[in-house]
Write a protein that holds these residues in place. Structure first.
Motif, mmCIF file in Angstrom:
data_model
loop_
_atom_site.group_PDB
_atom_site.id
_atom_site.type_symbol
_atom_site.label_atom_id
_atom_site.label_comp_id
_atom_site.label_asym_id
_atom_site.label_seq_id
_atom_site.Cartn_x
_atom_site.Cartn_y
_atom_site.Cartn_z
ATOM 1 N N LEU B 383 0.835 -1.198 0.000
ATOM 2 C CA LEU B 383 0.000 0.000 0.000
ATOM 3 C C LEU B 383 0.876 1.256 0.000
ATOM 4 N N SER B 384 0.400 2.265 -0.716
ATOM 5 C CA SER B 384 1.141 3.523 -0.767
ATOM 6 C C SER B 384 0.930 4.313 0.527
ATOM 7 N N GLU B 385 1.761 5.308 0.734
ATOM 8 C CA GLU B 385 1.608 6.136 1.937
ATOM 9 C C GLU B 385 0.227 6.789 1.986
ATOM 10 N N GLU B 386 -0.256 7.197 0.817
ATOM 11 C CA GLU B 386 -1.583 7.831 0.764
ATOM 12 C C GLU B 386 -2.665 6.833 1.172
ATOM 13 N N ILE B 388 -2.358 4.208 3.010
ATOM 14 C CA ILE B 388 -2.223 3.923 4.443
ATOM 15 C C ILE B 388 -2.839 5.070 5.252
ATOM 16 N N ALA B 389 -2.513 6.270 4.868
ATOM 17 C CA ALA B 389 -3.060 7.433 5.583
ATOM 18 C C ALA B 389 -4.584 7.431 5.514
ATOM 19 N N GLY B 390 -5.128 7.046 4.343
ATOM 20 C CA GLY B 390 -6.574 6.991 4.184
ATOM 21 C C GLY B 390 -7.210 5.969 5.118
ATOM 22 N N LEU B 391 -6.624 4.789 5.200
ATOM 23 C CA LEU B 391 -7.160 3.749 6.081
ATOM 24 C C LEU B 391 -7.128 4.204 7.537
ATOM 25 N N VAL B 396 -10.261 2.576 9.645
ATOM 26 C CA VAL B 396 -10.306 1.157 9.258
ATOM 27 C C VAL B 396 -9.100 0.468 9.886
ATOM 28 N N ALA B 397 -7.963 1.149 9.845
ATOM 29 C CA ALA B 397 -6.755 0.683 10.516
ATOM 30 C C ALA B 397 -6.427 1.673 11.631
ATOM 31 N N GLY B 398 -5.618 1.238 12.591
ATOM 32 C CA GLY B 398 -5.233 2.139 13.679
ATOM 33 C C GLY B 398 -3.784 1.913 14.032
#
Lengths: 399, 399
Positions: B383-386, B388-391, B396-398
Motif C-alpha cells: 500500500l502507498s503512503e496515501e 495507508i493514511a486513508g485507512l 479502518v486501521a489504527g
C-alpha cells in the motif's frame, strides 16, 4: 488396518527409545499424524505393557499411549543391538528418548556421534528438570514435577493442602511440547538441511502453564493464595448448588454476570450499592453465594444449564468419567475410539484432540505386540533372512 | 531487539485473529519458534491488555501471551478492513482464530472462501467443544472445560469437592495442540502443496490427558475415586511431614520404595507379613503414614531431599511461586526471562519450555504496542503512503 488418506507426517521416520509416559505420548501423537514410529523395546518390553487392568491379557493403559506404532525388540546392552540401532538412525528423521540426561552418551550416541551418523537427524529428549543445572541428576516423576513447578501449590482450597492434578499433566504436557519441537525442527530442516536437538523438561512445561498466576507474581511479588474452585479475582464464579447437584458457572466479566443474575431474578444485585462493583462482590462472597444457591435450589441442573447456556453464560457440570464418555458432544467429537491390539482384543482409548480437515488422524496401525514389527523392520533395513535369524537366535533382536 | 539466529519457523507468516488466552498462547509459541505473527486487534485491543496488575501502565499478563508478535489494528466490521485482511491472507501461511464456531463464515471467510483466496493457507480454530455436535453453540471457558472434560472430577480429596487446576490448563493445552497441528499441516503441505483446517477444542484437549484414568475406566467400567495427593494404586506415595514442612515422594515401584524405606530405617516393612505387598500397604495406609511421618519428623526437608534424591527416590517440595522463580534449577533453565514492551517497560514472563540446540527460542520482537506494526505491515502489503493514511483516517486501521 485400512489404509486411509495418509497423515501429514507420512514418510517421517521416528525411532522411539522412550518408555512409560512422556515419551510414548510424544511419539504416539507423531504416529497419529502419520509418522512411521518404530518403538524399540528391551526384551522385557515397556513396563506399561504389564500395568493397569488387563483385557484378555492386554493393558488398556499401554494401548492409550502406543497405537500407531510398530514394536521392535532390541537388546541395546549388546554391541550388535546398538549396531542395528545405528543403522536405523542413519536413515531416520527423528530420535526420541526419555532416559535420564547422559544415558544416550553412555550408549555411544552422544550429540556428536549422532550428528556424524546422520546430520539430518532430529534428536528429542524429554526429562524431568533439563540436561543442565544443579538438579540434572535428580530422578523425576510426574507428581514431583507438579510439586516443584508451582503448578500444585496454587491448586486446592484456601484452608486445605496444595492439591496435585490426578492426570499426569507434567508428563503429557512435556510430551506434547516435544512433538511440537520436533515438528518445528522438521520445518526448519527444510531450509538448513540439518537436524538439531530438542529438549523438554517436565518442570519447565508446567511452569509455562502458570499464565496470569506467574505474571501477577512478577508484577506484585506476592505469592497467589489458593482459592479452590472460586476465581481469585472475580465473584460470583464457581460451583453453585441446584436441586439435584452442583453446576460450574464462569461469569468471567460483568456483561456475562448481568445475564446470569437476570436469569436468577437477581438482576438488582448489579446496581445495589452493597454489590455494585466486583470488589464489593468479592468482599460479600459468602452472602452472595447463599443468595445464588437459594435460587438455584429451586430447579434442577438441566434446567439451569439450558437457561444459562442459551443466555451465553459459560456453565456445565463437573462430569465424572462415566458422564464424560456418555456425553453426546464427546461422542460427536469421536473422543472415544476403538483400537485393536496386534493379535489381541480391541479396546477403547481417548480419541484424537487435533482435528485435521484434509488428512484426519486415524488408527493406521494397531497397538503393537512386543516385537511384532521386528522382522519386517530388519528386512526393510536390508538384512537377509539369515542375518535376521542370527540376530533373533543370539537374542539381540526379539519377535 | 537483537537479530539472533533465526528460529526454525523463520519465514512462516501467521495471521492471528485470536484474543484472550488459548489462541494467543498458540501464536506466541509459533512466534517464539521464529514465525512472523501478525496479531490483528480490534480498535480497543485484546481485552487482556487491560487485565492483571499493571507495570507502568502495561499488563504483565498480556506480555506473558504476546511476545514475539506484531500488532495491527483493523476494524473487521468494515468492508475495507475485511479487504485488508483478505490481502494479508492471500500471502500468508497460517490463519489462527478462536471465535465461536461460525463467526469466520459470517465474516465471509468460510472454509471455501479461504481455500479460493489461498489454497496453501492453513486455517486453525480453537474453541470450547468443537465445531460440530450438540454443544456447538455453547459458550466455553477454561473452568467449564475442566468441569465437562472429566479433568476436574478426578482431582481433590476423597471427602472434598472436585477441584479445578488453578492454571488455565484447558486453554493452554488447546493452544499447544493447535500449534502442533499447524506445524503438522505445514509439513504435510510440503508434499501436497495444499493447506487444510486444524481444529482443537478445549474439552477434547483435556480428555486426551486423562491417561490411565480413562483406560482404567474403559477396562473396568468403574469411575475412579478422588484420592487427593495419594496415588490411587500405590502406597507409600504422597506428601510426608518433616520437621519444617512437607515433602512430596513418588515411590512409583517396589525398587524405589525399598530405597526410600531403607533410608528411613524402615527397610523391614518390605518383608513384614503385615506390609509385604502393595495391596497390604494400601490397606494399612494410615498406619504406614504415621510410621513414616514419625521418622521424617526427626529431620528437615533439606536433609531428606538430599538423602532421597541421592538414593534415586523421586522427591521434592511443593514450591510456591516465590520458591519456583528463586529455584537455582529454574534459573539455570532460564525459565524466567525479561521481555520489553514496545515503547514500554521490561517485565518478567515464564521462559521457553522447548529448548532447541541450533536455533533456540529467543525474544526477537517486543510485546507490541496496540497497532504498533500497522504502518509497516500495510507498507509490506504494497500500500502507498496515501492509501495507508486513508485507512488510518477512516479508522479502518489504527496505529
Amino acid at each position: 488396518m485400512a489404509e486411509a488418506a495418509k497423515g501429514p507426517l507420512d514418510g517421517l521416520r521416528v525411532i522411539d527409545l522412550t518408555r512409560v509416559l512422556s515419551g510414548p505420548f510424544c511419539t504416539m501423537i507423531l504416529g497419529d499424524l502419520g509418522a512411521d514410529v518404530i518403538k524399540i523395546e528391551p526384551p522385557k518390553g515397556d513396563p506399561v505393557r504389564a500395568q493397569g487392568t488387563m483385557t484378555e491379557g492386554h493393558s488398556g493403559y499401554f494401548a492409550g499411549f502406543n497405537r500407531n506404532k510398530r514394536s521392535m525388540v532390541l537388546d541395546l546392552y549388546s554391541d550388535e543391538g546398538r549396531d542395528v540401532l545405528r543403522r536405523l538412525l542413519a536413515d531416520a528423521d527423528v530420535l526420541v528418548e526419555n532416559f535420564r540426561p547422559g544415558t544416550l552418551q553412555k550408549m555411544g550416541l552422544g550429540e556428536d556421534d549422532l550428528a556424524r551418523l546422520n546430520p539430518r537427524l532430529i534428536v528429542a529428549s524429554i526429562n524431568g528438570y533439563g540436561s543442565t543445572g544443579p538438579y540434572v541428576d535428580r530422578p523425576a516423576f510426574d507428581f514431583i514435577a507438579q510439586a516443584m513447578s508451582g503448578f500444585m501449590g496454587v491448586n486446592g482450597d484456601p484452608d486445605g493442602p496444595p492439591m496435585r492434578a490426578a492426570a499426569p499433566v507434567s508428563d503429557l504436557v512435556a510430551g506434547i511440547y516435544a512433538a511440537l519441537g520436533v515438528l518445528a525442527a522438521v520445518v526448519g530442516r527444510e531450509r538448513t538441511g540439518k537436524g538439531q536437538t530438542v529438549e523438554v523438561a517436565m518442570v519447565n512445561g508446567l511452569i509455562s502453564l502458570l499464565a496470569y498466576l506467574a505474571s501477577e507474581y512478577f508484577a506484585t511479588n506476592r505469592v497467589p493464595e489458593r482459592t479452590g474452585n472460586d476465581h481469585p479475582l472475580v465473584y460470583p464464579y464457581g460451583l453453585f448448588t441446584c436441586s439435584d447437584g452442583q453446576i460450574a458457572v464462569a461469569n468471567s466479566h460483568d456483561q456475562i454476570l448481568r445475564r446470569f443474575l437476570d436469569r436468577l431474578d437477581l438482576g438488582w444485585v448489579m446496581t445495589d450499592p452493597r454489590y455494585d462493583s466486583n470488589s464489593k462482590r468479592m468482599a460479600a462472597r459468602e452472602e452472595l453465594r447463599e443468595m445464588i444457591n437459594a435460587r438455584m435450589a429451586g430447579h434442577s441442573r438441566d434446567h439451569w444449564l439450558a437457561i444459562l447456556n442459551a443466555a451465553g453464560v459459560p456453565c456445565g457440570i463437573v462430569q465424572d468419567l462415566h458422564q464424560v464418555f456418555a456425553d453426546p458432544q464427546v461422542k460427536a467429537q469421536q473422543m472415544v475410539i476403538d483400537v485393536p491390539f496386534q493379535d489381541g482384543p480391541t479396546v477403547k482409548v481417548p480419541g484424537f484432540p487435533i482435528k485435521l480437515g484434509a488428512t484426519p488422524c486415524h488408527v493406521h496401525r494397531p497397538v503393537p505386540r512386543l516385537g511384532g514389527g521386528t522382522r519386517t523392520i530388519l528386512a526393510e533395513l536390508g538384512l537377509s533372512e539369515e542375518e535376521i535369524a542370527g540376530l533373533l537366535q543370539r537374542q539381540v533382536a526379539g519377535d
